[in-house]
Design a protein around this motif. Structure first.
Motif, PDB file in Angstrom:
ATOM      1  N   UNK A  39       0.848  -1.191   0.000  1.00  0.00           N
ATOM      2  CA  UNK A  39       0.000   0.000   0.000  1.00  0.00           C
ATOM      3  C   UNK A  39       0.879   1.235   0.000  1.00  0.00           C
ATOM      4  N   UNK A  40       0.236   2.352  -0.283  1.00  0.00           N
ATOM      5  CA  UNK A  40       0.951   3.622  -0.327  1.00  0.00           C
ATOM      6  C   UNK A  40       1.533   3.969   1.041  1.00  0.00           C
ATOM      7  N   UNK A  41       0.773   3.709   2.078  1.00  0.00           N
ATOM      8  CA  UNK A  41       1.247   4.012   3.425  1.00  0.00           C
ATOM      9  C   UNK A  41       2.479   3.191   3.781  1.00  0.00           C
ATOM     10  N   UNK A  42       2.452   1.914   3.433  1.00  0.00           N
ATOM     11  CA  UNK A  42       3.602   1.057   3.728  1.00  0.00           C
ATOM     12  C   UNK A  42       4.819   1.493   2.915  1.00  0.00           C
ATOM     13  N   UNK A  43       4.582   1.936   1.691  1.00  0.00           N
ATOM     14  CA  UNK A  43       5.686   2.370   0.830  1.00  0.00           C
ATOM     15  C   UNK A  43       6.371   3.609   1.409  1.00  0.00           C
ATOM     16  N   UNK A  44       5.578   4.597   1.803  1.00  0.00           N
ATOM     17  CA  UNK A  44       6.172   5.808   2.379  1.00  0.00           C
ATOM     18  C   UNK A  44       6.764   5.532   3.757  1.00  0.00           C
ATOM     19  N   UNK A  45       6.160   4.585   4.503  1.00  0.00           N
ATOM     20  CA  UNK A  45       6.710   4.231   5.808  1.00  0.00           C
ATOM     21  C   UNK A  45       8.103   3.621   5.665  1.00  0.00           C
ATOM     22  N   UNK A  46       8.321   2.847   4.597  1.00  0.00           N
ATOM     23  CA  UNK A  46       9.656   2.295   4.342  1.00  0.00           C
ATOM     24  C   UNK A  46      10.684   3.414   4.155  1.00  0.00           C
ATOM     25  N   UNK A  47      10.293   4.483   3.482  1.00  0.00           N
ATOM     26  CA  UNK A  47      11.202   5.613   3.294  1.00  0.00           C
ATOM     27  C   UNK A  47      11.500   6.309   4.618  1.00  0.00           C
ATOM     28  N   UNK A  48      10.469   6.444   5.449  1.00  0.00           N
ATOM     29  CA  UNK A  48      10.676   7.068   6.759  1.00  0.00           C
ATOM     30  C   UNK A  48      11.592   6.217   7.638  1.00  0.00           C
ATOM     31  N   UNK A  49      11.406   4.894   7.579  1.00  0.00           N
ATOM     32  CA  UNK A  49      12.266   4.005   8.366  1.00  0.00           C
ATOM     33  C   UNK A  49      13.711   4.118   7.891  1.00  0.00           C
ATOM     34  N   UNK A  50      13.908   4.163   6.576  1.00  0.00           N
ATOM     35  CA  UNK A  50      15.260   4.313   6.034  1.00  0.00           C
ATOM     36  C   UNK A  50      15.907   5.593   6.538  1.00  0.00           C
ATOM     37  N   UNK A  51      15.179   6.685   6.504  1.00  0.00           N
ATOM     38  CA  UNK A  51      15.726   7.962   6.960  1.00  0.00           C
ATOM     39  C   UNK A  51      16.126   7.889   8.432  1.00  0.00           C
ATOM     40  N   UNK A  52      15.273   7.262   9.246  1.00  0.00           N
ATOM     41  CA  UNK A  52      15.592   7.144  10.676  1.00  0.00           C
ATOM     42  C   UNK A  52      16.805   6.241  10.899  1.00  0.00           C
ATOM     43  N   UNK A  53      16.859   5.130  10.165  1.00  0.00           N
ATOM     44  CA  UNK A  53      17.960   4.184  10.357  1.00  0.00           C
ATOM     45  C   UNK A  53      19.292   4.772   9.909  1.00  0.00           C
ATOM     46  N   UNK A  54      19.293   5.458   8.781  1.00  0.00           N
ATOM     47  CA  UNK A  54      20.537   6.033   8.269  1.00  0.00           C
ATOM     48  C   UNK A  54      21.091   7.073   9.236  1.00  0.00           C
ATOM     49  N   UNK A  55      20.233   7.969   9.681  1.00  0.00           N
ATOM     50  CA  UNK A  55      20.718   9.001  10.614  1.00  0.00           C
ATOM     51  C   UNK A  55      21.184   8.386  11.929  1.00  0.00           C
ATOM     52  N   UNK A  56      20.517   7.316  12.352  1.00  0.00           N
ATOM     53  CA  UNK A  56      20.937   6.656  13.598  1.00  0.00           C
ATOM     54  C   UNK A  56      22.269   5.939  13.414  1.00  0.00           C
ATOM     55  N   UNK A  57      22.434   5.228  12.274  1.00  0.00           N
ATOM     56  CA  UNK A  57      23.691   4.526  12.013  1.00  0.00           C
ATOM     57  C   UNK A  57      24.859   5.490  11.900  1.00  0.00           C
ATOM     58  N   UNK A  58      24.627   6.611  11.227  1.00  0.00           N
ATOM     59  CA  UNK A  58      25.696   7.593  11.049  1.00  0.00           C
ATOM     60  C   UNK A  58      26.048   8.308  12.342  1.00  0.00           C
ATOM     61  N   UNK A  59      25.160   8.221  13.323  1.00  0.00           N
ATOM     62  CA  UNK A  59      25.440   8.839  14.619  1.00  0.00           C
ATOM     63  C   UNK A  59      25.066  10.295  14.717  1.00  0.00           C
ATOM     64  N   UNK A  60      24.418  10.837  13.682  1.00  0.00           N
ATOM     65  CA  UNK A  60      24.123  12.274  13.723  1.00  0.00           C
ATOM     66  C   UNK A  60      22.874  12.575  14.541  1.00  0.00           C
ATOM     67  N   UNK A  61      22.278  11.545  15.123  1.00  0.00           N
ATOM     68  CA  UNK A  61      21.192  11.783  16.077  1.00  0.00           C
ATOM     69  C   UNK A  61      21.706  11.781  17.511  1.00  0.00           C
TER      70      UNK A  61
END
Length: 638
Positions: free
Chosen positions: A568-590
């Motif tokens: 679904x559209x919601x799941x698709x955009x949620x995947x993008x939001x999860x990616x953004x959160x994970x990348x910033x967390x992995x990089x340590x900039x949070x």
């Protein structure tokens, strides 16, 4: 004159819109209930007390059903034209008058209910179908109470003690009468309409601590049926409220542009579609958490129409089309649904239309390419090196930001994101470079859970252009529903730091070239220390970049594993939001500690050529940074 307690901006707009409709009639006729009797009370002569009691009993029943009588009348009204006192014929026997005094509160309550209910259902200035349905149901219940009592007493053969029997029966229901009177009085005086009425009824039926519990389910359902019917019309026909303007979502087709903008500016929630405007105050409080689902269902109409215009709908073979999705909800009688069933229907429809839209958009456009381009630009920083080279070529990279105007920024956008990138990254053309004067590290510090108070503010200096270059996205409308704007917002600072890391690598390389081949001497200063610092800084910048590249590759791999399962559209955009959160967390900039390491390392590089800087001080600062990095590594290994 009754006036709403708070004059909300939408009320005047609603009044203007209602005046356009000839079918909406302001009722100037006075209420037929308790019409005044112009003649004074008649004097009673030679009427026995028993006869007076029989007379009063009959007139009490007439008053209870809505009429002033020859001997029982409303004495005074308040400023809202509601009764406040009762007058009886002074020539009645004192005993009869004392008996009548017991009925005063009951008579005032009954008359208030009937007058308020009539006004609510007939006053088109503040007319509300929901309020009218609620008032009509309450009036019907009250009439039922009174009719049953009068019928019961009329059936009694014994004519004595009629007033006492009537008082006992009315006293039993007086608590209920007072309760319902409070409801209709609030609707009438506060000019409640739409969802405001439902909020009032819902709060009353849930107020279990008041000690006055009444069965309000039928009253609530009468109002909810009207609200649910508007939901059905919005979901099935994509038509918002353009007749009564009491639903939470209004249609804008009767509004001019200025009126629409003025109304929308006063609301906190907005839709992507210019066809609708959300009136926050008219959403029942218990329904607010479901409002986003309702808005998405409304926006589905615009999205499906857009797909129709591209002749895409129905071309996805073997898949559920928009028409088949709509067929499920068009066959539902929404007015017969309760709140829970309505919410469940909305949820099911929202998921189906989201899945349908996802298929339609992905089949019509190359969404995967757009997502890859976003990842390349923002997460991987693929164009950061080109931005640096073009900035150096134009001699603007290290200039104070005030000296660079929009024309040069536009040229930089065309050079990096324009025709040169069209072949490999076609979606980059929807991005442009802008100037953001807020320091990226201070911005990220404000976004962290710990807050920005721990991130030391930068000295008040004019920043160089490369520290202020940012990007903005103008997403094309055909794929706007499938691109998460919040994810893009989260990832933009990563691009800004990538650019600074590339500039830092170039700057360190320049410093290293300047001291290459020089031997330590008294004239040249401590060249060995300079070389050592430059190599150490270059190693640290390379370490950060290599670590980030590894994190990015892992996060993007996980993203594609998740997005393949999105239906679904919601799941698709949620995947993008999860990616953004994970990348910033992995990089340590949070995390402020990791953010400070990058910030301090870059500041050492920027301050190296500063005449006020001291080499030993810079080395000491870098050793402090290195010790923090080592401590963090030890903690991770432990």
């Amino acid at each position: 004159m009754r006036v709403a307690q708070q004059i909300e901006p939408w009320r005047e707009t609603r009044r203007q819109l209602l005046n356009k409709w000839h079918g909406v009639r302001v009722c100037d006729e006075p209420s037929p209930w308790y019409m005044s009797i112009p003649t004074p009370f008649s004097q009673l002569h030679n009427v026995l007390p028993e006869e007076q009691e029989e007379m009063v009993f009959t007139e009490l029943k007439l008053f209870l059903v809505g009429h002033q009588t020859e001997n029982i009348r409303i004495d005074q009204f308040d400023s809202h034209l509601l009764p406040v006192s009762i007058a009886v014929n002074i020539s009645f026997d004192p005993f009869i008058r004392s008996q009548l005094e017991r009925f005063y509160d009951i008579l005032i309550t009954i008359s208030t209910i009937k007058i308020c209910c009539y006004s609510i259902t007939h006053d088109a200035v503040t007319f509300s179908p929901i309020g009218s349905a609620v008032a009509g149901t309450i009036e019907k219940k009250i009439n039922g109470f009174v009719t049953n009592i009068c019928t019961k007493l009329s059936a009694l053969q014994e004519s004595t003690q009629q007033m006492n029997n009537l008082y006992r029966e009315m006293h039993k229901i007086h608590e209920s009468l007072t309760f319902y009177c409070g409801i209709v009085r609030s609707i009438y005086l506060e000019q409640l309409i739409g969802g405001q009425v439902l909020t009032l009824i819902d709060s009353k039926r849930r107020d279990v601590f008041s000690g006055n519990i009444q069965d309000l389910d039928d009253v609530f359902q009468a109002g909810w049926a009207v609200f649910a019917r508007s939901i059905g019309r919005l979901v099935c026909k994509f038509e918002a409220d353009y007749l009564d303007y009491e639903f939470v979502i209004w249609s804008t087709k009767q509004m001019n542009e200025n009126l629409y903008k003025k109304l929308a500016s006063t609301q906190t929630k907005h839709t992507k579609s210019p066809r609708y405007v959300i009136i926050d105050s008219l959403c029942p409080k218990f329904f607010i958490k479901y409002l986003d689902i309702l808005v998405r269902c409304a926006e589905f109409g615009d999205a499906s129409n857009a797909e129709n215009s591209r002749k895409v709908i129905g071309q996805v073979k073997g898949k559920e089309s928009v028409e088949s999705v709509m067929e499920d909800v068009r066959n539902v009688d929404w007015s017969n649904l309760d709140v829970n069933t309505t919410v469940r229907m909305l949820g099911q429809f929202s998921r189906k239309e989201s899945a349908c839209l996802l298929r339609e958009i992905t089949s019509a456009t190359n969404v995967d390419q757009a997502i890859r381009d976003i990842h390349e630009l923002l997460i991987k920083g693929s164009c950061a090196h080109d931005v640096m080279l073009y900035g150096l070529k134009a001699d603007i990279l290290s200039k104070p930001v005030e000296e660079v105007g929009p024309i040069r920024m536009k040229k930089l956008t065309n050079d990096v994101l324009g025709a040169a990138a069209e072949k490999h990254h076609p979606f980059w053309k929807y991005f442009s470079f802008i100037i953001d004067r807020q320091n990226v590290f201070e911005m990220l510090g404000q976004r962290t859970r710990l807050g920005s108070h721990n991130m030391e503010p930068r000295e008040t200096v004019t920043p160089a252009l490369f520290e202020c270059i940012s990007v903005k996205m103008d997403c094309p409308i055909d794929i706007e529903p499938i691109i998460s704007s919040s994810a893009v917002f989260t990832l933009i600072p990563i691009f800004r730091i990538w650019l600074q890391l590339h500039v830092a690598s170039y700057t360190v390389a320049e410093y290293r070239d300047s001291v290459r081949g020089q031997m330590p001497s008294r004239q040249l200063g401590d060249v060995a220390k300079q070389k050592h610092l430059m190599y150490a800084l270059d190693s640290e910048i390379s370490r950060i970049k290599q670590k980030w590249i590894g994190y990015v590759n892992v996060a993007i791999t996980l993203y594609y594993e998740r997005v393949q399962k999105a239906v679904s559209l919601d799941e698709y955009t949620e995947c993008q939001d999860i990616l953004a959160r994970e990348v910033t967390k992995m990089m340590g900039i949070t995390e402020l500690s990791q953010l400070k390491i990058i910030k301090d390392t870059l500041n050492i590089i920027w301050n190296y050529n500063n005449p006020d800087s001291n080499l030993d001080s810079l080395i000491a600062e870098f050793e402090t940074v290195q010790s923090i990095v080592q401590m963090d590594n030890n903690i991770v290994m432990a």
